[in-house]
Design a protein around this motif. Structure first.
Motif, short mmCIF file in Angstrom:
data_model
loop_
_atom_site.label_atom_id
_atom_site.label_comp_id
_atom_site.label_asym_id
_atom_site.label_seq_id
_atom_site.Cartn_x
_atom_site.Cartn_y
_atom_site.Cartn_z
N TYR A 176 0.86 -1.21 0.00
CA TYR A 176 0.00 0.00 0.00
C TYR A 176 0.89 1.25 0.00
O TYR A 176 0.60 2.25 -0.67
N LEU A 177 1.98 1.19 0.79
CA LEU A 177 2.89 2.34 0.85
C LEU A 177 3.54 2.59 -0.51
O LEU A 177 3.70 3.74 -0.94
N ASP A 180 1.06 4.12 -2.79
CA ASP A 180 0.84 5.52 -2.42
C ASP A 180 2.02 6.40 -2.83
O ASP A 180 1.84 7.54 -3.28
N SER A 181 3.24 5.84 -2.70
CA SER A 181 4.42 6.63 -3.08
C SER A 181 4.44 6.91 -4.58
O SER A 181 4.77 8.02 -5.01
N ALA A 183 1.83 7.13 -6.45
CA ALA A 183 0.77 8.10 -6.71
C ALA A 183 1.18 9.51 -6.29
O ALA A 183 0.94 10.48 -7.00
N ARG A 184 1.84 9.61 -5.13
CA ARG A 184 2.27 10.94 -4.68
C ARG A 184 3.30 11.55 -5.63
O ARG A 184 3.32 12.76 -5.86
N LYS A 193 -4.75 12.96 -7.23
CA LYS A 193 -4.36 11.79 -6.41
C LYS A 193 -5.24 10.58 -6.72
O LYS A 193 -4.74 9.45 -6.80
N LEU A 197 -3.74 7.07 -7.95
CA LEU A 197 -3.86 5.83 -7.15
C LEU A 197 -4.43 4.69 -8.00
O LEU A 197 -3.96 3.55 -7.91
#
Ligand SMILES: NC(=O)C1=CN([C@@H]2O[C@H](COP(=O)(O)OP(=O)(O)OC[C@H]3O[C@@H](n4cnc5c(N)ncnc54)[C@H](OP(=O)(O)O)[C@@H]3O)[C@@H](O)[C@H]2O)C=CC1
Ligand SMILES: O=C(O)[C@@H]1CCC=N1
Length: 263
Positions: A176-177, A180-181, A183-184, A193, A197
């Motif tokens: 998940y991290l 998310d990274s 996507a960020r 965002k 994602l």
């Protein structure tokens, strides 16, 4: 067969929901008890299962699943040890706690240990399974079937549970991290965002399918993405320079170390 659940947290909810969605289980065969009674009431309402107001009300179940945290097991031992019948199967999801420890704490032989993961909520858990030698094949199958309702089940030697727990139980958090990274990083370039994602998660899902279906070594797949003089090789080299692989090894080692402490 009757199934009794002690501890109605995140994992219990995911698996009970999956069992009912699989339509092989009647809600009236699932008995559920939790320390705080609000959850019992909520589970009764949401899933139509049989809520219990004391642990004694589910002690006749054929399979009893312990859905409490490892640190909460001693309290459960105190509640049920000495009251179990020899034919009953007890299943523990607790990280770290071994079959031998559970047998001792519960004074009971028929113990299974499972390590599902939170992706059970979407029917995609990868669940590790080990059992005491006293269980028959039919007993093992009855327990496996509960977890097959929420994904795949892999029988592994119990000595490998800590490693399994790291790369399958905990690793969804790492993934998940990672998503998310990605996507960020896209947000930094101006993408919204939500869109980022969706794209990142879909690319991770496709990459996992490639590893599972292609029979190719992951590095061979990396080479197929890296065009000569192209863009990807720049990113892969940057990850290597920033210790990507050793960062993951250390994270896995940290999970394993904590698992061993929880014993
Ligand atoms: N979360 C995950 O991704 C994974 C978790 N696991 C394992 O699954 C187990 C459960 O995890 P999770 O669902 O996340 O935990 P939660 O903290 O969400 O749930 C634990 C539940 O147990 C209840 N409880 C505590 N003590 C007792 C007791 N004596 N009698 C009855 N109920 C009690 C708590 O009640 P109250 O509402 O009163 O606090 C709570 O609802 C853990 O052992 C964990 O190691 C395994 C794989 C993945
Ligand atoms: O964090 C934990 O202890 C549990 C076990 C594996 C995933 N979650």
């Amino acid at each position: 067969m009757m199934y009794g659940w002690i501890g109605l947290g995140n994992m219990a909810q995911a698996i009970i929901k999956g069992m009912l969605a699989a339509e092989n289980y009647d809600a009236k065969t699932i008995l559920a008890y939790n320390r705080s009674q609000e959850k019992v009431t909520r589970f009764e309402k949401e899933y139509g299962i049989v809520g219990c107001h004391s642990v004694e009300e589910l002690l006749d179940a054929d399979v009893i699943v312990l859905g409490v945290q490892p640190q909460q097991l001693e309290a459960v031992y105190a509640q049920i040890a000495g009251q179990l019948k020899p034919h009953q199967i007890v299943v523990s999801m607790a990280a770290g706690k071994t079959i031998a420890q559970l047998q001792q704490g519960l004074n009971h032989q028929l113990i299974c240990r499972v390590m599902p993961n939170i992706n059970a909520i979407v029917g995609a858990s990868t669940t590790g399974f080990a059992s005491a030698p006293e269980l028959t094949n039919d007993m093992k199958q009855a327990v496996r079937a509960m977890f097959e309702a929420v994904g795949s089940v892999i029988e592994i030697p119990e000595e490998q549970f800590d490693v399994f727990s790291a790369i399958a139980g905990a690793s969804p958090a790492f993934t998940y991290l990672y998503i998310d990274s990605l996507a960020r990083a896209a947000v930094m370039e101006g993408m919204d965002k939500g869109t980022a994602l969706q794209i990142a998660a879909s690319a991770v899902l496709g990459s996992a399918e490639m590893v599972l279906q292609s029979n190719e070594h992951p590095w061979a797949l990396v080479d197929q993405v890296c065009s000569p003089g192209g863009t990807t090789i720049q990113g892969v080299t940057s990850l290597q320079n920033n210790h990507f692989a050793s960062t993951i090894y250390e994270a896995v080692q940290a999970v394993i170390a904590r698992d061993r402490v929880l014993k």
